[in-house]
Design a protein around this motif. Sequence first.
Motif, PDB file in Angstrom:
ATOM      1  N   PHE A   1     -11.725  -6.839 -20.458  1.00  0.00           N
ATOM      2  CA  PHE A   1     -13.063  -6.718 -19.882  1.00  0.00           C
ATOM      3  C   PHE A   1     -13.357  -5.256 -19.646  1.00  0.00           C
ATOM      4  CE2 PHE A   1     -15.416  -5.982 -15.914  1.00  0.00           C
ATOM      5  CZ  PHE A   1     -16.630  -6.595 -16.202  1.00  0.00           C
ATOM      6  N   SER A   2     -14.572  -4.831 -19.958  1.00  0.00           N
ATOM      7  CA  SER A   2     -14.961  -3.441 -19.728  1.00  0.00           C
ATOM      8  C   SER A   2     -16.449  -3.380 -19.430  1.00  0.00           C
ATOM      9  CB  SER A   2     -14.639  -2.584 -20.955  1.00  0.00           C
ATOM     10  OG  SER A   2     -14.994  -1.238 -20.722  1.00  0.00           O
ATOM     11  N   GLN A   3     -16.786  -2.684 -18.341  1.00  0.00           N
ATOM     12  CA  GLN A   3     -18.187  -2.560 -17.944  1.00  0.00           C
ATOM     13  C   GLN A   3     -18.386  -1.240 -17.230  1.00  0.00           C
ATOM     14  OE1 GLN A   3     -19.992  -5.076 -14.697  1.00  0.00           O
ATOM     15  NE2 GLN A   3     -21.105  -5.965 -16.431  1.00  0.00           N
ATOM     16  N   THR A   4     -19.415  -0.503 -17.659  1.00  0.00           N
ATOM     17  CA  THR A   4     -19.739   0.809 -17.092  1.00  0.00           C
ATOM     18  C   THR A   4     -18.514   1.713 -16.986  1.00  0.00           C
ATOM     19  OG1 THR A   4     -19.514   0.037 -14.785  1.00  0.00           O
ATOM     20  CG2 THR A   4     -21.693  -0.125 -15.804  1.00  0.00           C
ATOM     21  N   GLY A   5     -17.697   1.696 -18.023  1.00  0.00           N
ATOM     22  CA  GLY A   5     -16.537   2.571 -18.087  1.00  0.00           C
ATOM     23  C   GLY A   5     -15.325   2.102 -17.320  1.00  0.00           C
ATOM     24  N   VAL A   6     -15.406   0.960 -16.671  1.00  0.00           N
ATOM     25  CA  VAL A   6     -14.284   0.418 -15.899  1.00  0.00           C
ATOM     26  C   VAL A   6     -13.770  -0.830 -16.598  1.00  0.00           C
ATOM     27  CG1 VAL A   6     -13.547  -0.538 -13.693  1.00  0.00           C
ATOM     28  CG2 VAL A   6     -15.232   1.308 -13.756  1.00  0.00           C
TER      29      VAL A   6
ATOM     30  N   ILE B   1      -5.939  -9.489 -29.306  1.00  0.00           N
ATOM     31  CA  ILE B   1      -7.339  -9.251 -29.006  1.00  0.00           C
ATOM     32  C   ILE B   1      -8.081  -9.032 -30.319  1.00  0.00           C
ATOM     33  CG2 ILE B   1      -8.954  -7.604 -27.964  1.00  0.00           C
ATOM     34  CD1 ILE B   1      -7.034  -7.301 -25.669  1.00  0.00           C
ATOM     35  N   GLY B   2      -9.196  -9.719 -30.485  1.00  0.00           N
ATOM     36  CA  GLY B   2      -9.959  -9.610 -31.718  1.00  0.00           C
ATOM     37  C   GLY B   2     -10.566  -8.229 -31.885  1.00  0.00           C
ATOM     38  N   GLU B   3     -10.459  -7.684 -33.059  1.00  0.00           N
ATOM     39  CA  GLU B   3     -11.001  -6.355 -33.342  1.00  0.00           C
ATOM     40  C   GLU B   3     -12.386  -6.496 -33.973  1.00  0.00           C
ATOM     41  OE1 GLU B   3      -9.597  -3.610 -32.373  1.00  0.00           O
ATOM     42  OE2 GLU B   3      -7.774  -4.588 -31.619  1.00  0.00           O
ATOM     43  N   PHE B   4     -13.295  -7.106 -33.236  1.00  0.00           N
ATOM     44  CA  PHE B   4     -14.653  -7.281 -33.749  1.00  0.00           C
ATOM     45  C   PHE B   4     -15.632  -7.307 -32.579  1.00  0.00           C
ATOM     46  CE2 PHE B   4     -12.350 -11.365 -33.789  1.00  0.00           C
ATOM     47  CZ  PHE B   4     -13.051 -12.066 -32.824  1.00  0.00           C
ATOM     48  N   TYR B   5     -16.892  -7.091 -32.902  1.00  0.00           N
ATOM     49  CA  TYR B   5     -17.957  -7.023 -31.901  1.00  0.00           C
ATOM     50  C   TYR B   5     -18.250  -8.417 -31.362  1.00  0.00           C
ATOM     51  CZ  TYR B   5     -22.600  -6.132 -29.929  1.00  0.00           C
ATOM     52  OH  TYR B   5     -23.686  -6.028 -29.088  1.00  0.00           O
ATOM     53  N   THR B   6     -18.412  -8.534 -30.028  1.00  0.00           N
ATOM     54  CA  THR B   6     -18.663  -9.836 -29.414  1.00  0.00           C
ATOM     55  C   THR B   6     -20.027  -9.946 -28.745  1.00  0.00           C
ATOM     56  OG1 THR B   6     -17.717  -9.214 -27.260  1.00  0.00           O
ATOM     57  CG2 THR B   6     -16.183 -10.066 -28.945  1.00  0.00           C
ATOM     58  N   ALA B   7     -20.713  -8.810 -28.523  1.00  0.00           N
ATOM     59  CA  ALA B   7     -21.982  -8.772 -27.779  1.00  0.00           C
ATOM     60  C   ALA B   7     -21.789  -9.166 -26.314  1.00  0.00           C
ATOM     61  CB  ALA B   7     -23.042  -9.652 -28.446  1.00  0.00           C
ATOM     62  N   SER B   8     -20.562  -9.183 -25.860  1.00  0.00           N
ATOM     63  CA  SER B   8     -20.231  -9.449 -24.459  1.00  0.00           C
ATOM     64  C   SER B   8     -19.424  -8.280 -23.921  1.00  0.00           C
ATOM     65  CB  SER B   8     -19.414 -10.745 -24.342  1.00  0.00           C
ATOM     66  OG  SER B   8     -18.925 -10.937 -23.028  1.00  0.00           O
ATOM     67  N   ASP B   9     -19.316  -8.168 -22.590  1.00  0.00           N
ATOM     68  CA  ASP B   9     -18.458  -7.141 -22.016  1.00  0.00           C
ATOM     69  C   ASP B   9     -17.006  -7.601 -21.922  1.00  0.00           C
ATOM     70  OD1 ASP B   9     -19.010  -8.971 -20.021  1.00  0.00           O
ATOM     71  OD2 ASP B   9     -20.176  -7.580 -18.802  1.00  0.00           O
ATOM     72  N   HIS B  10     -16.711  -8.765 -22.482  1.00  0.00           N
ATOM     73  CA  HIS B  10     -15.346  -9.277 -22.604  1.00  0.00           C
ATOM     74  C   HIS B  10     -14.950  -9.279 -24.077  1.00  0.00           C
ATOM     75  CE1 HIS B  10     -14.770 -11.113 -18.491  1.00  0.00           C
ATOM     76  NE2 HIS B  10     -16.076 -10.911 -18.504  1.00  0.00           N
ATOM     77  N   GLU B  11     -13.689  -8.970 -24.345  1.00  0.00           N
ATOM     78  CA  GLU B  11     -13.162  -9.056 -25.700  1.00  0.00           C
ATOM     79  C   GLU B  11     -12.873 -10.518 -26.057  1.00  0.00           C
ATOM     80  OE1 GLU B  11     -12.959  -6.597 -27.684  1.00  0.00           O
ATOM     81  OE2 GLU B  11     -13.033  -4.835 -26.384  1.00  0.00           O
ATOM     82  N   ALA B  12     -12.931 -10.813 -27.343  1.00  0.00           N
ATOM     83  CA  ALA B  12     -12.476 -12.119 -27.821  1.00  0.00           C
ATOM     84  C   ALA B  12     -10.960 -12.090 -27.952  1.00  0.00           C
ATOM     85  CB  ALA B  12     -13.108 -12.453 -29.160  1.00  0.00           C
ATOM     86  N   ILE B  13     -10.329 -13.166 -27.565  1.00  0.00           N
ATOM     87  CA  ILE B  13      -8.880 -13.306 -27.681  1.00  0.00           C
ATOM     88  C   ILE B  13      -8.594 -14.389 -28.714  1.00  0.00           C
ATOM     89  CG2 ILE B  13      -6.793 -14.077 -26.484  1.00  0.00           C
ATOM     90  CD1 ILE B  13      -8.039 -12.850 -23.926  1.00  0.00           C
ATOM     91  N   LEU B  14      -7.717 -14.071 -29.656  1.00  0.00           N
ATOM     92  CA  LEU B  14      -7.340 -15.016 -30.701  1.00  0.00           C
ATOM     93  C   LEU B  14      -5.872 -15.391 -30.519  1.00  0.00           C
ATOM     94  CD1 LEU B  14      -8.922 -13.219 -33.796  1.00  0.00           C
ATOM     95  CD2 LEU B  14      -9.986 -14.924 -32.304  1.00  0.00           C
ATOM     96  N   PHE B  15      -5.572 -16.679 -30.551  1.00  0.00           N
ATOM     97  CA  PHE B  15      -4.173 -17.085 -30.528  1.00  0.00           C
ATOM     98  C   PHE B  15      -3.976 -18.335 -31.369  1.00  0.00           C
ATOM     99  CE2 PHE B  15      -6.104 -19.003 -26.797  1.00  0.00           C
ATOM    100  CZ  PHE B  15      -5.546 -20.268 -26.672  1.00  0.00           C
ATOM    101  N   LYS B  16      -2.774 -18.455 -31.899  1.00  0.00           N
ATOM    102  CA  LYS B  16      -2.424 -19.567 -32.777  1.00  0.00           C
ATOM    103  C   LYS B  16      -1.193 -20.274 -32.227  1.00  0.00           C
ATOM    104  CE  LYS B  16      -2.046 -16.810 -36.337  1.00  0.00           C
ATOM    105  NZ  LYS B  16      -1.844 -16.282 -37.702  1.00  0.00           N
TER     106      LYS B  16
END
Length: 226
Positions: free
Chosen positions: A152-157, A177-192
């Motif tokens: 999670f990242s917002q306003t530099g924090v 962690i997914g290396e792609f744009y999500t349009a959210s302030d949270h990263e996408a997490i991928l797991f199998k």
Amino acid sequence: MVKFMQINLNHYEAAHDMLKQTTREQNIDVVIVSEPYRLHGGNNTTCSTQRKAAILLSSVRPLQMSQTRAFAHFVRAKIDRFWVYSCYMPPSINHQEFCAALDELATDARSHSPLIIAGDFNAWSLEWGSVSNNARGLLDIALLNSGNQNTFSQTGVGSVIDLTFVSSIFRRSSWKIGEFYTASDHEAILFKIGGSIRQRDVHPVACKTYKADTLNVPQFTAARVE
């Protein structure tokens, strides 16, 4: 092998639209969502009673969702052989509510296996790379999070508040962690889950398991993000 994606959409419409595209591109089977923008009914979706945690099935494979049950801050479903829990613990709930939600989660999950518990817990821990201490345990599960990249990242924090736990399937799991744009302030997490056996020394931080009787709720709640 079952492919999962986990993300907090923060109620953003753009993130919701990106999610549909990413699910197709990454061949995701199951999506674990916190703070969804919009939810559609039907057999492929289930959500918490407050509609802030959800589990979605994609159309990649004909998986089915059964034995669903909704709680205020999490929802569970059985998918394939896995018991999947999607969680969202909002920072606005008080200490008593947070403790009650953890107790409710532990009580329901304790009778099911194998487990996947994932979501935004709004809690920090040195165990997964954050800046303050947290709980000693939650069920007989292992933390998949690895590395020190913020989820999670917002306003530099930034912080690591999106967590993924599994039970006996840890050694057959992979997480990134997914290396792609999500349009959210949270990263996408991928797991199998499935495939070759995971080596114990690949992610040493994640190798510690947790027992239900060692859960220290005061420590866990003291580390919450307010």
